[in-house]
Scaffold this active site. Structure first.
Site, PDB file in Angstrom:
ATOM      1  N   PRO A  16       0.791  -1.226   0.000  1.00  0.00           N
ATOM      2  CA  PRO A  16       0.000   0.000   0.000  1.00  0.00           C
ATOM      3  C   PRO A  16       0.825   1.278   0.000  1.00  0.00           C
ATOM      4  O   PRO A  16       1.877   1.358   0.636  1.00  0.00           O
ATOM      5  CB  PRO A  16      -0.828  -0.099   1.292  1.00  0.00           C
ATOM      6  CG  PRO A  16      -0.157  -1.127   2.115  1.00  0.00           C
ATOM      7  CD  PRO A  16       0.520  -2.066   1.177  1.00  0.00           C
ATOM      8  N   ASN A  17       0.305   2.230  -0.733  1.00  0.00           N
ATOM      9  CA  ASN A  17       0.871   3.588  -0.857  1.00  0.00           C
ATOM     10  C   ASN A  17       2.130   3.666  -1.713  1.00  0.00           C
ATOM     11  O   ASN A  17       2.620   4.756  -1.995  1.00  0.00           O
ATOM     12  CB  ASN A  17       1.133   4.227   0.524  1.00  0.00           C
ATOM     13  CG  ASN A  17      -0.153   4.412   1.303  1.00  0.00           C
ATOM     14  OD1 ASN A  17      -1.079   5.039   0.792  1.00  0.00           O
ATOM     15  ND2 ASN A  17      -0.238   3.856   2.497  1.00  0.00           N
ATOM     16  N   ARG A  24       5.145  10.780  -2.573  1.00  0.00           N
ATOM     17  CA  ARG A  24       4.989  10.437  -1.162  1.00  0.00           C
ATOM     18  C   ARG A  24       6.294  10.644  -0.402  1.00  0.00           C
ATOM     19  O   ARG A  24       7.283   9.960  -0.678  1.00  0.00           O
ATOM     20  CB  ARG A  24       4.573   8.969  -1.103  1.00  0.00           C
ATOM     21  CG  ARG A  24       4.426   8.436   0.279  1.00  0.00           C
ATOM     22  CD  ARG A  24       4.239   6.920   0.272  1.00  0.00           C
ATOM     23  NE  ARG A  24       4.119   6.457   1.629  1.00  0.00           N
ATOM     24  CZ  ARG A  24       4.385   5.230   2.032  1.00  0.00           C
ATOM     25  NH1 ARG A  24       4.768   4.314   1.161  1.00  0.00           N
ATOM     26  NH2 ARG A  24       4.281   4.910   3.299  1.00  0.00           N
ATOM     27  N   TYR A  29      11.434   8.433   0.761  1.00  0.00           N
ATOM     28  CA  TYR A  29      11.306   7.365  -0.244  1.00  0.00           C
ATOM     29  C   TYR A  29      11.901   7.716  -1.599  1.00  0.00           C
ATOM     30  O   TYR A  29      11.912   6.881  -2.501  1.00  0.00           O
ATOM     31  CB  TYR A  29       9.819   6.996  -0.406  1.00  0.00           C
ATOM     32  CG  TYR A  29       9.214   6.457   0.873  1.00  0.00           C
ATOM     33  CD1 TYR A  29       9.703   5.283   1.444  1.00  0.00           C
ATOM     34  CD2 TYR A  29       8.179   7.120   1.531  1.00  0.00           C
ATOM     35  CE1 TYR A  29       9.171   4.780   2.629  1.00  0.00           C
ATOM     36  CE2 TYR A  29       7.644   6.631   2.712  1.00  0.00           C
ATOM     37  CZ  TYR A  29       8.141   5.471   3.259  1.00  0.00           C
ATOM     38  OH  TYR A  29       7.632   4.975   4.433  1.00  0.00           O
ATOM     39  N   ASN A  80       7.828  -5.803  -1.143  1.00  0.00           N
ATOM     40  CA  ASN A  80       7.821  -4.693  -0.194  1.00  0.00           C
ATOM     41  C   ASN A  80       6.386  -4.586   0.306  1.00  0.00           C
ATOM     42  O   ASN A  80       5.533  -3.986  -0.355  1.00  0.00           O
ATOM     43  CB  ASN A  80       8.258  -3.386  -0.856  1.00  0.00           C
ATOM     44  CG  ASN A  80       8.330  -2.250   0.154  1.00  0.00           C
ATOM     45  OD1 ASN A  80       7.848  -2.381   1.279  1.00  0.00           O
ATOM     46  ND2 ASN A  80       8.937  -1.144  -0.247  1.00  0.00           N
ATOM     47  N   ALA A  83       3.311  -0.856   4.705  1.00  0.00           N
ATOM     48  CA  ALA A  83       2.815  -0.853   6.093  1.00  0.00           C
ATOM     49  C   ALA A  83       2.387  -2.246   6.559  1.00  0.00           C
ATOM     50  O   ALA A  83       2.443  -2.555   7.760  1.00  0.00           O
ATOM     51  CB  ALA A  83       1.670   0.138   6.229  1.00  0.00           C
ATOM     52  N   HIS A  86       4.438  -4.624   8.975  1.00  0.00           N
ATOM     53  CA  HIS A  86       4.440  -4.546  10.431  1.00  0.00           C
ATOM     54  C   HIS A  86       3.192  -5.150  11.058  1.00  0.00           C
ATOM     55  O   HIS A  86       3.096  -5.229  12.281  1.00  0.00           O
ATOM     56  CB  HIS A  86       4.581  -3.069  10.854  1.00  0.00           C
ATOM     57  CG  HIS A  86       5.605  -2.336  10.031  1.00  0.00           C
ATOM     58  ND1 HIS A  86       6.941  -2.686  10.036  1.00  0.00           N
ATOM     59  CD2 HIS A  86       5.491  -1.321   9.133  1.00  0.00           C
ATOM     60  CE1 HIS A  86       7.592  -1.883   9.191  1.00  0.00           C
ATOM     61  NE2 HIS A  86       6.736  -1.060   8.626  1.00  0.00           N
ATOM     62  N   ASP A  93       1.419 -15.710   6.250  1.00  0.00           N
ATOM     63  CA  ASP A  93       0.926 -17.083   6.035  1.00  0.00           C
ATOM     64  C   ASP A  93       0.914 -17.432   4.546  1.00  0.00           C
ATOM     65  O   ASP A  93       1.238 -18.564   4.167  1.00  0.00           O
ATOM     66  CB  ASP A  93      -0.480 -17.239   6.628  1.00  0.00           C
ATOM     67  CG  ASP A  93      -0.457 -17.324   8.155  1.00  0.00           C
ATOM     68  OD1 ASP A  93       0.631 -17.461   8.730  1.00  0.00           O
ATOM     69  OD2 ASP A  93      -1.544 -17.240   8.761  1.00  0.00           O
ATOM     70  N   GLU A 104      12.598  -9.736   1.091  1.00  0.00           N
ATOM     71  CA  GLU A 104      11.825  -8.618   1.667  1.00  0.00           C
ATOM     72  C   GLU A 104      12.623  -7.342   1.435  1.00  0.00           C
ATOM     73  O   GLU A 104      13.830  -7.302   1.692  1.00  0.00           O
ATOM     74  CB  GLU A 104      11.656  -8.855   3.175  1.00  0.00           C
ATOM     75  CG  GLU A 104      11.007  -7.677   3.883  1.00  0.00           C
ATOM     76  CD  GLU A 104      10.965  -7.835   5.410  1.00  0.00           C
ATOM     77  OE1 GLU A 104      11.379  -8.897   5.936  1.00  0.00           O
ATOM     78  OE2 GLU A 104      10.530  -6.870   6.070  1.00  0.00           O
ATOM     79  N   HIS A 106      12.734  -2.922   1.606  1.00  0.00           N
ATOM     80  CA  HIS A 106      12.221  -1.613   2.017  1.00  0.00           C
ATOM     81  C   HIS A 106      13.110  -0.531   1.449  1.00  0.00           C
ATOM     82  O   HIS A 106      14.346  -0.655   1.496  1.00  0.00           O
ATOM     83  CB  HIS A 106      12.174  -1.502   3.547  1.00  0.00           C
ATOM     84  CG  HIS A 106      11.350  -2.582   4.150  1.00  0.00           C
ATOM     85  ND1 HIS A 106       9.976  -2.567   4.103  1.00  0.00           N
ATOM     86  CD2 HIS A 106      11.700  -3.757   4.726  1.00  0.00           C
ATOM     87  CE1 HIS A 106       9.517  -3.673   4.649  1.00  0.00           C
ATOM     88  NE2 HIS A 106      10.538  -4.418   5.039  1.00  0.00           N
ATOM     89  N   LEU A 107      12.491   0.508   0.938  1.00  0.00           N
ATOM     90  CA  LEU A 107      13.257   1.641   0.410  1.00  0.00           C
ATOM     91  C   LEU A 107      14.028   2.327   1.537  1.00  0.00           C
ATOM     92  O   LEU A 107      15.211   2.648   1.411  1.00  0.00           O
ATOM     93  CB  LEU A 107      12.297   2.645  -0.240  1.00  0.00           C
ATOM     94  CG  LEU A 107      11.655   2.141  -1.535  1.00  0.00           C
ATOM     95  CD1 LEU A 107      10.292   2.776  -1.732  1.00  0.00           C
ATOM     96  CD2 LEU A 107      12.548   2.425  -2.725  1.00  0.00           C
ATOM     97  N   SER A 108      13.334   2.562   2.644  1.00  0.00           N
ATOM     98  CA  SER A 108      13.972   3.219   3.787  1.00  0.00           C
ATOM     99  C   SER A 108      14.565   2.157   4.708  1.00  0.00           C
ATOM    100  O   SER A 108      14.203   0.973   4.628  1.00  0.00           O
ATOM    101  CB  SER A 108      12.930   4.051   4.541  1.00  0.00           C
ATOM    102  OG  SER A 108      11.910   3.215   5.067  1.00  0.00           O
ATOM    103  N   ARG A 113      13.927   4.144  11.883  1.00  0.00           N
ATOM    104  CA  ARG A 113      12.692   4.934  11.922  1.00  0.00           C
ATOM    105  C   ARG A 113      11.906   4.647  13.215  1.00  0.00           C
ATOM    106  O   ARG A 113      12.465   4.173  14.189  1.00  0.00           O
ATOM    107  CB  ARG A 113      11.889   4.641  10.645  1.00  0.00           C
ATOM    108  CG  ARG A 113      12.691   5.025   9.385  1.00  0.00           C
ATOM    109  CD  ARG A 113      11.882   4.859   8.124  1.00  0.00           C
ATOM    110  NE  ARG A 113      10.723   5.724   8.128  1.00  0.00           N
ATOM    111  CZ  ARG A 113       9.692   5.598   7.298  1.00  0.00           C
ATOM    112  NH1 ARG A 113       9.696   4.621   6.397  1.00  0.00           N
ATOM    113  NH2 ARG A 113       8.674   6.426   7.362  1.00  0.00           N
ATOM    114  N   ARG A 117       8.027   0.467  13.226  1.00  0.00           N
ATOM    115  CA  ARG A 117       8.505  -0.064  11.933  1.00  0.00           C
ATOM    116  C   ARG A 117       9.638  -1.071  12.107  1.00  0.00           C
ATOM    117  O   ARG A 117      10.103  -1.671  11.139  1.00  0.00           O
ATOM    118  CB  ARG A 117       8.987   1.073  11.030  1.00  0.00           C
ATOM    119  CG  ARG A 117       7.887   2.009  10.605  1.00  0.00           C
ATOM    120  CD  ARG A 117       8.366   3.038   9.603  1.00  0.00           C
ATOM    121  NE  ARG A 117       7.530   4.210   9.631  1.00  0.00           N
ATOM    122  CZ  ARG A 117       6.375   4.348   8.946  1.00  0.00           C
ATOM    123  NH1 ARG A 117       5.948   3.392   8.148  1.00  0.00           N
ATOM    124  NH2 ARG A 117       5.665   5.454   9.060  1.00  0.00           N
TER     125      ARG A 117
END
Ligand code: DQA
Length: 149
Positions: A16-17, A24, A29, A80, A83, A86, A93, A104, A106-108, A113, A117
């Site tokens: 999402p997002n 954003r 990001y 990725n 949100a 977390h 599952d 997995e 993540h950009l950040s 953070r 997170r």
């Protein structure tokens, strides 16, 4: 064709997002759009002899269904979960169904953070995690999967 035959298809899932990348929180990001990230991965995939399929959704259930649909044929997964990283036991599952490397990403750097997170619901079941390299992390993930399959 099953994944044990020779099509090398990788699925990249964006949570999402991430469709808002570029607009954003660009200081966190970056300014690169999701479209640019996907095109870059598709081009790198061509060089590596890998077909890269990309998928973005803002909905947890759609991500779960995409993982279920991909589990037979996909030779690797880059995800990725944004949100949902977390919070989502459902995505965790679904990933447990996948018998292929899972990266997995993540950009950040999620560990630099807010404390909420720092916990990933999938880190312990992923093959590896890349966090904090911005869009470069996606190419790193694809290069890594290419060496594994
Ligand atoms: C993110 C980090 C998450 O905490 C956040 O909710 C995101 C993006 C990242 O790529 O850095 O949406 O996964």
């Amino acid at each position: 064709m099953s994944k044990h035959e020779d099509s090398k298809t990788i699925l990249v899932i964006h949570g999402p997002n991430l469709n808002m990348l570029g607009k954003r929180e660009p200081d966190i990001y970056g300014k690169t759009t999701l479209d640019e990230i996907n095109k870059n991965l598709e081009n790198l995939g061509k060089k590596l002899g890998i077909t890269v399929n990309t998928f973005q959704s803002n909905h947890e259930g759609s991500i779960v269904e995409k993982i279920q649909d991909a589990m037979e044929d996909c030779r690797g997964l880059i995800i990725n979960p944004a949100a949902y990283t977390h919070t989502s036991i459902a995505i965790r599952d679904a990933l447990l169904l996948v018998d292929a490397p899972i990266i997995e990403i993540h950009l950040s750097n999620i560990y630099k953070r807010e404390p909420f997170r720092h916990k990933s619901m999938i880190a312990d079941i992923a093959t590896a995690q890349i966090s904090g390299f911005g869009m470069l992390g996606y190419s790193m993930a694809l290069e890594a999967i290419a060496t594994m399959i």
